[in-house]
Design a protein around this motif. Structure first.
Motif, PDB file in Angstrom:
ATOM      1  N   MET A   1       1.033  -0.920  -0.100  1.00  0.00           N
ATOM      2  CA  MET A   1       0.241  -0.152   0.088  1.00  0.00           C
ATOM      3  C   MET A   1       0.889   1.300  -0.094  1.00  0.00           C
ATOM      4  N   ALA A   2       0.769   2.090  -0.881  1.00  0.00           N
ATOM      5  CA  ALA A   2       1.634   3.275  -0.907  1.00  0.00           C
ATOM      6  C   ALA A   2       1.040   4.250  -0.152  1.00  0.00           C
ATOM      7  N   GLU A  30      -1.181  -8.638  12.222  1.00  0.00           N
ATOM      8  CA  GLU A  30      -1.288 -10.139  12.164  1.00  0.00           C
ATOM      9  C   GLU A  30      -1.802 -10.732  10.932  1.00  0.00           C
ATOM     10  N   HIS A  31      -2.223  -9.955   9.782  1.00  0.00           N
ATOM     11  CA  HIS A  31      -2.556 -10.172   8.636  1.00  0.00           C
ATOM     12  C   HIS A  31      -1.613  -9.715   7.508  1.00  0.00           C
ATOM     13  N   ASP A  32      -0.497  -9.048   8.027  1.00  0.00           N
ATOM     14  CA  ASP A  32       0.483  -8.313   7.037  1.00  0.00           C
ATOM     15  C   ASP A  32      -0.116  -7.329   6.383  1.00  0.00           C
ATOM     16  N   ARG A  33      -1.038  -6.611   7.037  1.00  0.00           N
ATOM     17  CA  ARG A  33      -1.733  -5.305   6.686  1.00  0.00           C
ATOM     18  C   ARG A  33      -1.084  -3.945   7.211  1.00  0.00           C
ATOM     19  N   GLU A  34      -0.753  -3.137   6.537  1.00  0.00           N
ATOM     20  CA  GLU A  34       0.089  -1.950   6.994  1.00  0.00           C
ATOM     21  C   GLU A  34      -0.934  -1.137   7.833  1.00  0.00           C
ATOM     22  N   VAL A  35      -0.482  -0.822   9.203  1.00  0.00           N
ATOM     23  CA  VAL A  35      -1.103  -0.096  10.002  1.00  0.00           C
ATOM     24  C   VAL A  35       0.015   1.038  10.551  1.00  0.00           C
ATOM     25  N   THR A  36      -0.595   1.975  11.317  1.00  0.00           N
ATOM     26  CA  THR A  36       0.308   3.178  11.783  1.00  0.00           C
ATOM     27  C   THR A  36      -0.299   2.935  13.299  1.00  0.00           C
ATOM     28  N   ARG A  37       0.560   3.076  14.199  1.00  0.00           N
ATOM     29  CA  ARG A  37       0.837   2.861  15.376  1.00  0.00           C
ATOM     30  C   ARG A  37       1.211   4.243  16.213  1.00  0.00           C
ATOM     31  N   CYS A  38       0.638   4.457  17.568  1.00  0.00           N
ATOM     32  CA  CYS A  38       1.027   5.521  18.167  1.00  0.00           C
ATOM     33  C   CYS A  38       2.650   5.131  18.779  1.00  0.00           C
ATOM     34  N   LEU A  39       3.554   6.217  18.665  1.00  0.00           N
ATOM     35  CA  LEU A  39       4.981   6.128  19.051  1.00  0.00           C
ATOM     36  C   LEU A  39       4.963   5.691  20.659  1.00  0.00           C
ATOM     37  N   ALA A  46      -6.565   4.692  14.127  1.00  0.00           N
ATOM     38  CA  ALA A  46      -7.839   4.683  13.110  1.00  0.00           C
ATOM     39  C   ALA A  46      -7.464   5.353  11.897  1.00  0.00           C
ATOM     40  N   ALA A  47      -7.741   5.131  10.855  1.00  0.00           N
ATOM     41  CA  ALA A  47      -7.298   5.771   9.578  1.00  0.00           C
ATOM     42  C   ALA A  47      -7.739   7.143   9.551  1.00  0.00           C
ATOM     43  N   SER A  48      -8.694   7.500  10.134  1.00  0.00           N
ATOM     44  CA  SER A  48      -9.344   8.842  10.228  1.00  0.00           C
ATOM     45  C   SER A  48      -8.732   9.949  11.331  1.00  0.00           C
TER      46      SER A  48
END
Length: 85
Positions: A1-2, A30-39, A46-48
């Motif tokens: 995903m870009a 766990e499903h190899d999807r890109e997520v953004t985490r809190c540092l 959430a995407a929003s």
């Protein structure tokens, strides 16, 4: 995903757990999807709740880059006289 961000932009998330805008980091779930985490607490944002900002934006949040005293660490460095300090 870009990523929709430019090459010099950083992910900023509004973390629901920390209740603050913080720097984010990219990870795979766990499903190899890109997520953004809190540092700060590693909560998946959430995407929003994700936006992107430049170096000035993250400095306003309290983050920054620290250059080591005495230069950049390269063996041929001028010990702080290389223009980066």
């Amino acid at each position: 995903m870009a990523s929709a961000a430019g090459p010099t932009e950083f992910p900023i998330v509004h973390c629901a757990v920390c209740d603050a805008d913080v720097l984010g980091w990219l990870d795979l779930d766990e499903h190899d999807r890109e997520v953004t985490r809190c540092l700060e607490c590693s909560t998946v944002a959430a995407a929003s709740a994700i936006s992107f900002g430049d170096l000035h934006t993250i400095e306003e949040l309290g983050y920054g880059f620290v250059l080591p005293e005495g230069g950049c660490g390269r063996p041929d460095c001028g010990n702080g006289r290389c223009g980066r300090s």
